[in-house]
Write an enzyme that holds these catalytic residues in place. Structure first.
Site, PDB file in Angstrom:
ATOM      1  N   LYS A   1       0.979  -1.307   0.072  1.00  0.00           N
ATOM      2  CA  LYS A   1      -0.010   0.128   0.053  1.00  0.00           C
ATOM      3  C   LYS A   1       0.755   1.137  -0.010  1.00  0.00           C
ATOM      4  CE  LYS A   1      -3.666   2.141   0.221  1.00  0.00           C
ATOM      5  NZ  LYS A   1      -3.280   2.981  -0.969  1.00  0.00           N
TER       6      LYS A   1
ATOM      7  N   GLN B   1       7.160   3.651   4.092  1.00  0.00           N
ATOM      8  CA  GLN B   1       5.774   3.233   4.045  1.00  0.00           C
ATOM      9  C   GLN B   1       5.650   1.955   4.960  1.00  0.00           C
ATOM     10  OE1 GLN B   1       3.943   5.495   1.635  1.00  0.00           O
ATOM     11  NE2 GLN B   1       2.086   5.017   2.884  1.00  0.00           N
TER      12      GLN B   1
ATOM     13  N   LYS C   1       5.339   3.278   8.807  1.00  0.00           N
ATOM     14  CA  LYS C   1       4.035   4.366   8.777  1.00  0.00           C
ATOM     15  C   LYS C   1       2.780   3.683   8.671  1.00  0.00           C
ATOM     16  CE  LYS C   1       4.197   7.615   5.634  1.00  0.00           C
ATOM     17  NZ  LYS C   1       3.829   8.405   4.680  1.00  0.00           N
TER      18      LYS C   1
ATOM     19  N   LYS D   1       5.527   1.631  -3.080  1.00  0.00           N
ATOM     20  CA  LYS D   1       5.470   3.160  -3.519  1.00  0.00           C
ATOM     21  C   LYS D   1       5.696   2.887  -5.223  1.00  0.00           C
ATOM     22  CE  LYS D   1       4.957   7.208  -2.362  1.00  0.00           C
ATOM     23  NZ  LYS D   1       4.289   7.892  -1.252  1.00  0.00           N
TER      24      LYS D   1
ATOM     25  N   GLY E   1      -2.361   8.318  -4.267  1.00  0.00           N
ATOM     26  CA  GLY E   1      -1.608   9.552  -4.954  1.00  0.00           C
ATOM     27  C   GLY E   1      -0.495   9.738  -4.013  1.00  0.00           C
ATOM     28  N   ASP E   2       0.221  10.770  -4.386  1.00  0.00           N
ATOM     29  CA  ASP E   2       1.244  11.446  -3.933  1.00  0.00           C
ATOM     30  C   ASP E   2       1.776  12.554  -4.829  1.00  0.00           C
ATOM     31  OD1 ASP E   2       3.688  10.572  -1.758  1.00  0.00           O
ATOM     32  OD2 ASP E   2       4.694  11.469  -3.505  1.00  0.00           O
TER      33      ASP E   2
ATOM     34  N   THR F   1      -4.294  13.622   5.116  1.00  0.00           N
ATOM     35  CA  THR F   1      -2.781  13.766   5.318  1.00  0.00           C
ATOM     36  C   THR F   1      -2.789  15.062   6.216  1.00  0.00           C
ATOM     37  OG1 THR F   1      -2.421  12.739   3.465  1.00  0.00           O
ATOM     38  CG2 THR F   1      -0.517  13.358   4.659  1.00  0.00           C
TER      39      THR F   1
ATOM     40  N   ASN G   1      -1.923  18.913  -2.028  1.00  0.00           N
ATOM     41  CA  ASN G   1      -2.792  18.321  -1.250  1.00  0.00           C
ATOM     42  C   ASN G   1      -2.345  18.316   0.377  1.00  0.00           C
ATOM     43  OD1 ASN G   1      -3.587  15.259  -0.285  1.00  0.00           O
ATOM     44  ND2 ASN G   1      -5.322  16.169  -1.114  1.00  0.00           N
TER      45      ASN G   1
ATOM     46  N   SER H   1      -6.857   6.039   3.515  1.00  0.00           N
ATOM     47  CA  SER H   1      -7.000   4.974   2.528  1.00  0.00           C
ATOM     48  C   SER H   1      -7.258   3.707   2.739  1.00  0.00           C
ATOM     49  CB  SER H   1      -5.584   5.013   1.826  1.00  0.00           C
ATOM     50  OG  SER H   1      -5.299   6.073   0.918  1.00  0.00           O
TER      51      SER H   1
HETATM   52  P1  NDP Z   1       1.213  17.791  -4.520  1.00  0.00           P
HETATM   53  O1  NDP Z   1       1.802  17.466  -5.747  1.00  0.00           O
HETATM   54  O2  NDP Z   1      -0.401  18.003  -4.333  1.00  0.00           O
HETATM   55  O3  NDP Z   1       1.947  18.815  -4.028  1.00  0.00           O
HETATM   56  C1  NDP Z   1       3.206  19.215  -3.744  1.00  0.00           C
HETATM   57  C2  NDP Z   1       3.607  20.601  -3.394  1.00  0.00           C
HETATM   58  O4  NDP Z   1       4.893  20.552  -3.066  1.00  0.00           O
HETATM   59  C3  NDP Z   1       3.507  21.750  -4.431  1.00  0.00           C
HETATM   60  O5  NDP Z   1       3.051  22.974  -3.809  1.00  0.00           O
HETATM   61  C4  NDP Z   1       4.764  21.630  -4.986  1.00  0.00           C
HETATM   62  O6  NDP Z   1       5.144  22.667  -5.859  1.00  0.00           O
HETATM   63  C5  NDP Z   1       5.659  21.603  -3.869  1.00  0.00           C
HETATM   64  N1  NDP Z   1       6.971  20.754  -4.346  1.00  0.00           N
HETATM   65  C6  NDP Z   1       7.121  19.676  -5.019  1.00  0.00           C
HETATM   66  N2  NDP Z   1       8.112  19.382  -5.336  1.00  0.00           N
HETATM   67  C7  NDP Z   1       9.003  20.284  -4.743  1.00  0.00           C
HETATM   68  C8  NDP Z   1      10.519  20.920  -4.892  1.00  0.00           C
HETATM   69  N3  NDP Z   1      11.527  20.045  -5.229  1.00  0.00           N
HETATM   70  N4  NDP Z   1      10.779  22.032  -4.227  1.00  0.00           N
HETATM   71  C9  NDP Z   1       9.873  22.806  -3.861  1.00  0.00           C
HETATM   72  N5  NDP Z   1       8.416  22.510  -3.735  1.00  0.00           N
HETATM   73  C10 NDP Z   1       8.137  21.451  -4.146  1.00  0.00           C
HETATM   74  O7  NDP Z   1       1.752  16.539  -3.221  1.00  0.00           O
HETATM   75  P2  NDP Z   1       1.227  16.176  -1.891  1.00  0.00           P
HETATM   76  O8  NDP Z   1       0.790  17.638  -1.364  1.00  0.00           O
HETATM   77  O9  NDP Z   1       0.478  15.179  -2.213  1.00  0.00           O
HETATM   78  O10 NDP Z   1       2.496  15.571  -1.306  1.00  0.00           O
HETATM   79  C11 NDP Z   1       3.350  16.594  -0.572  1.00  0.00           C
HETATM   80  C12 NDP Z   1       4.534  15.799   0.315  1.00  0.00           C
HETATM   81  O11 NDP Z   1       3.589  15.164   1.231  1.00  0.00           O
HETATM   82  C13 NDP Z   1       5.374  14.728  -0.413  1.00  0.00           C
HETATM   83  O12 NDP Z   1       6.403  14.509   0.357  1.00  0.00           O
HETATM   84  C14 NDP Z   1       4.518  13.253  -0.328  1.00  0.00           C
HETATM   85  O13 NDP Z   1       5.232  12.316  -0.315  1.00  0.00           O
HETATM   86  C15 NDP Z   1       3.882  13.616   1.103  1.00  0.00           C
HETATM   87  N6  NDP Z   1       2.730  12.796   1.304  1.00  0.00           N
HETATM   88  C16 NDP Z   1       1.709  13.072   0.704  1.00  0.00           C
HETATM   89  C17 NDP Z   1       0.362  12.188   1.068  1.00  0.00           C
HETATM   90  C18 NDP Z   1      -0.720  12.188   0.419  1.00  0.00           C
HETATM   91  O14 NDP Z   1      -1.929  11.703   0.668  1.00  0.00           O
HETATM   92  N7  NDP Z   1      -0.891  12.996  -0.564  1.00  0.00           N
HETATM   93  C19 NDP Z   1       0.428  11.299   2.503  1.00  0.00           C
HETATM   94  C20 NDP Z   1       1.613  11.455   3.180  1.00  0.00           C
HETATM   95  C21 NDP Z   1       2.768  12.154   2.642  1.00  0.00           C
HETATM   96  P3  NDP Z   1       5.045  22.646  -7.511  1.00  0.00           P
HETATM   97  O15 NDP Z   1       3.645  22.661  -7.793  1.00  0.00           O
HETATM   98  O16 NDP Z   1       5.731  24.159  -7.692  1.00  0.00           O
HETATM   99  O17 NDP Z   1       5.854  21.618  -7.944  1.00  0.00           O
HETATM  100  O1  2IT Z   2       3.202   8.853   1.628  1.00  0.00           O
HETATM  101  C1  2IT Z   2       1.881   8.567   1.928  1.00  0.00           C
HETATM  102  O2  2IT Z   2       1.729   7.931   2.814  1.00  0.00           O
HETATM  103  C2  2IT Z   2       1.044   8.683   0.661  1.00  0.00           C
HETATM  104  N1  2IT Z   2       1.410   9.078  -0.387  1.00  0.00           N
HETATM  105  C3  2IT Z   2      -0.231   8.313   0.775  1.00  0.00           C
HETATM  106  C4  2IT Z   2      -0.411   6.675   0.592  1.00  0.00           C
HETATM  107  C5  2IT Z   2      -1.907   5.954   0.282  1.00  0.00           C
HETATM  108  O3  2IT Z   2      -1.804   4.687   0.139  1.00  0.00           O
HETATM  109  O4  2IT Z   2      -2.672   6.683   0.570  1.00  0.00           O
END
Ligand code: NDP
Ligand code: 2IT
Length: 447
Positions: free
Chosen positions: A93, A114, A117, A129, A168-169, A212, A243, A379
């Site tokens: 997952k 993961q 977590k 992943k 997603g991620d 998240t 997100n 999830s």
């Molecule tokens: P999104 O794609 O929705 O948003 C990512 C954000 O981070 C954007 O604002 C993006 O800016 C910025 N970003 C990405 N890469 C860079 C970079 N190299 N330098 C500066 N800014 C950057 O992703 P999420 O919000 O889903 O994920 C964000 C983090 O949270 C990640 O580390 C992800 O692994 C983690 N995460 C996500 C989960 C989820 O449910 N979605 C769950 C747990 C962890 P720009 O648009 O300009 O690239």
């Molecule tokens: O990093 C993470 O935990 C995620 N991107 C969410 C993973 C999931 O299966 O919902």
């Protein structure tokens, strides 16, 4: 050959030799091993089983080409992977990431994290992943759809509701999940919960989008409780505007805090008045609908926009919610010198190892595998709802999320309590996540 190691140095030397050049993966393993190896040395039942050696070797990595056509008719090719790391406690997952920086090392670090977590959530989910070096920025919806369909044409053979459940991620949100799931449904001729983060019209869980970010703030609330503090009245510096960041900001506002910043890869905005509910709705539309840049917020609301990261802004609380290695040692020093009380990671491994070391010893510090587990937890709840063919209400999902985040905080406190009574959340998360997976490995024979 992998031998059972009771010392961190030979263990890491072997890992580096077997996985050359994969610095993100090395850092993630180093952090876990430095807590888990001493724990194994103190607990006989985990010895002699090569547990950490087995856990750092993925069950398998699937790597494949994704060919697709852009809007101009050019043929394009990307590389994609699914890292199926461990299914010791449940089906693989974890999310899918689309970003130009995606590599096998990045996905191995994310898949490894993961495992721990998912174990911490208490739900039966293994670690995985995936992703691609495809960059969705500037691509049309049609291009993203063709890419997703091509990717799933290969990936569908390896996933399923009892096998591996992607989500997603970074770069994979509601639009991408819809296209990926649509193609999966067509190719498998089944409608199952083989993916999470789905739209509410086709099996998604209410509250998953928010989970998240909300979860990170719930975890922060639990940490603050140990100091008789609350979120109310606290200022917060947040990075990202995707997100995780958007719903982290939303929950901070709901709990009476004041988020001062948001960022993207172009820079950050600093709003000293605080991002309020109305401004956040505008920001959600900018990012989730119009796919605009954060600098437009500064133009709209007349505040400052700066290039770089927001860590120079003085605040009580910090939530890095963008990406890995976005906060370095000097940023950590600045935050601490500015009187930071606590930091909860919304992103995965946003703090470089030296920054983590400083923060861990100076403030309340929650590693991502604990504080961002709310996303994968909901999830897991989406999977349960799909299997039961029912939908829970927002109140039910949110109550379960709060209970799960409090449970993770309790596990971190139990396994991370130091002799002086303080809690080391990194140690607590690493050992708390390891125990269940280690027990499952021990009891299932040598596999
Ligand atoms: P999104 O794609 O929705 O948003 C990512 C954000 O981070 C954007 O604002 C993006 O800016 C910025 N970003 C990405 N890469 C860079 C970079 N190299 N330098 C500066 N800014 C950057 O992703 P999420 O919000 O889903 O994920 C964000 C983090 O949270 C990640 O580390 C992800 O692994 C983690 N995460 C996500 C989960 C989820 O449910 N979605 C769950 C747990 C962890 P720009 O648009 O300009 O690239
Ligand atoms: O990093 C993470 O935990 C995620 N991107 C969410 C993973 C999931 O299966 O919902």
């Amino acid at each position: 050959m992998m031998k059972n190691c009771s010392d961190i140095e030979p263990f890491m030397a072997g890992l580096l030799k077997r996985n050359p050049g994969e610095s993100e993966f090395h850092n993630a393993v180093q952090e876990v091993a430095s807590d888990v190896i001493p724990f194994i040395n103190e607990n006989e039942q985990y010895q002699g089983e090569c547990l950490l050696e087995r856990l750092t070797e993925p069950d398998r990595i699937i790597s494949f080409r994704v060919s697709w056509k852009d809007d101009l008719g050019n043929v394009r090719a990307n590389r994609a992977w699914r890292v199926q790391f461990s299914n010791a406690i449940g089906p693989y997952k974890g999310g899918m990431r689309f970003h130009e920086t995606v590599s096998q090392s990045v996905l191995k670090f994310l898949g490894f994290e993961q495992i721990f977590k998912n174990s911490l959530t208490g739900l039966p989910m293994g670690g995985g992943k995936g992703g691609s070096n495809f960059n969705p920025k500037g691509k049309s919806d049609d291009e993203v759809m063709r890419f997703c369909q091509s990717l799933m044409t290969e990936l569908h053979r390896y996933i399923g509701p009892d096998t591996d459940i992607p989500a997603g991620d970074i770069g994979v949100g509601a639009r991408e999940i819809g296209y990926l799931f649509g193609q999966y449904r067509r190719l498998s001729n089944t409608f199952t919960g083989a993916m999470t983060g789905k739209g509410l019209a086709f099996g998604g869980s209410i509250g998953r989008k928010e989970a998240t970010g909300y979860g990170a703030v719930y975890f922060m609330r639990e940490m603050l409780k140990t100091k008789d503090e609350t979120i109310e009245g606290k200022t917060a510096v947040v990075s990202g505007s995707g997100n995780v960041a958007l719903y982290c900001i939303e929950k901070i506002i709901q709990l009476g805090g004041k988020p001062l910043t948001a960022s993207d890869s172009g820079g950050f905005i600093h709003d000293p008045e605080g991002i309020d509910k109305e401004k956040l709705e505008w920001l959600k539309d900018l990012k989730e609908v119009r796919r605009g840049r954060i600098s437009e917020y500064a133009e709209e609301f007349g505040c400052e926009f700066h290039e770089g990261t927001p860590w120079g802004i003085k605040a009580d609380l910090a939530f890095p919610c963008a990406t890995q290695n976005e906060l370095n040692e000097s940023d950590a020093k600045t935050l601490i010198n500015n009187g930071l009380l606590a930091l909860a990671e919304g992103a995965n491994m946003p703090c470089e190892p030296e920054a983590q070391h400083l923060l861990r010893n100076s403030v309340l510090y929650a590693p991502g595998k604990a504080s961002n587990a709310g996303g994968v937890a909901v999830s897991g709840l989406e999977q349960s709802q799909n299997s039961l063919r029912i939908s829970w209400s927002l109140i039910e999902v949110d109550e379960r999320l709060q209970t799960i985040m409090a449970g993770i905080h309790e596990k971190c406190s139990r396994y991370g309590k130091l002799d002086d009574g303080k809690i080391d959340y990194v140690k607590g998360a690493n050992i708390g996540g390891f125990v269940k997976v280690g027990d499952a490995l021990r009891q299932c024979g040598v596999v």
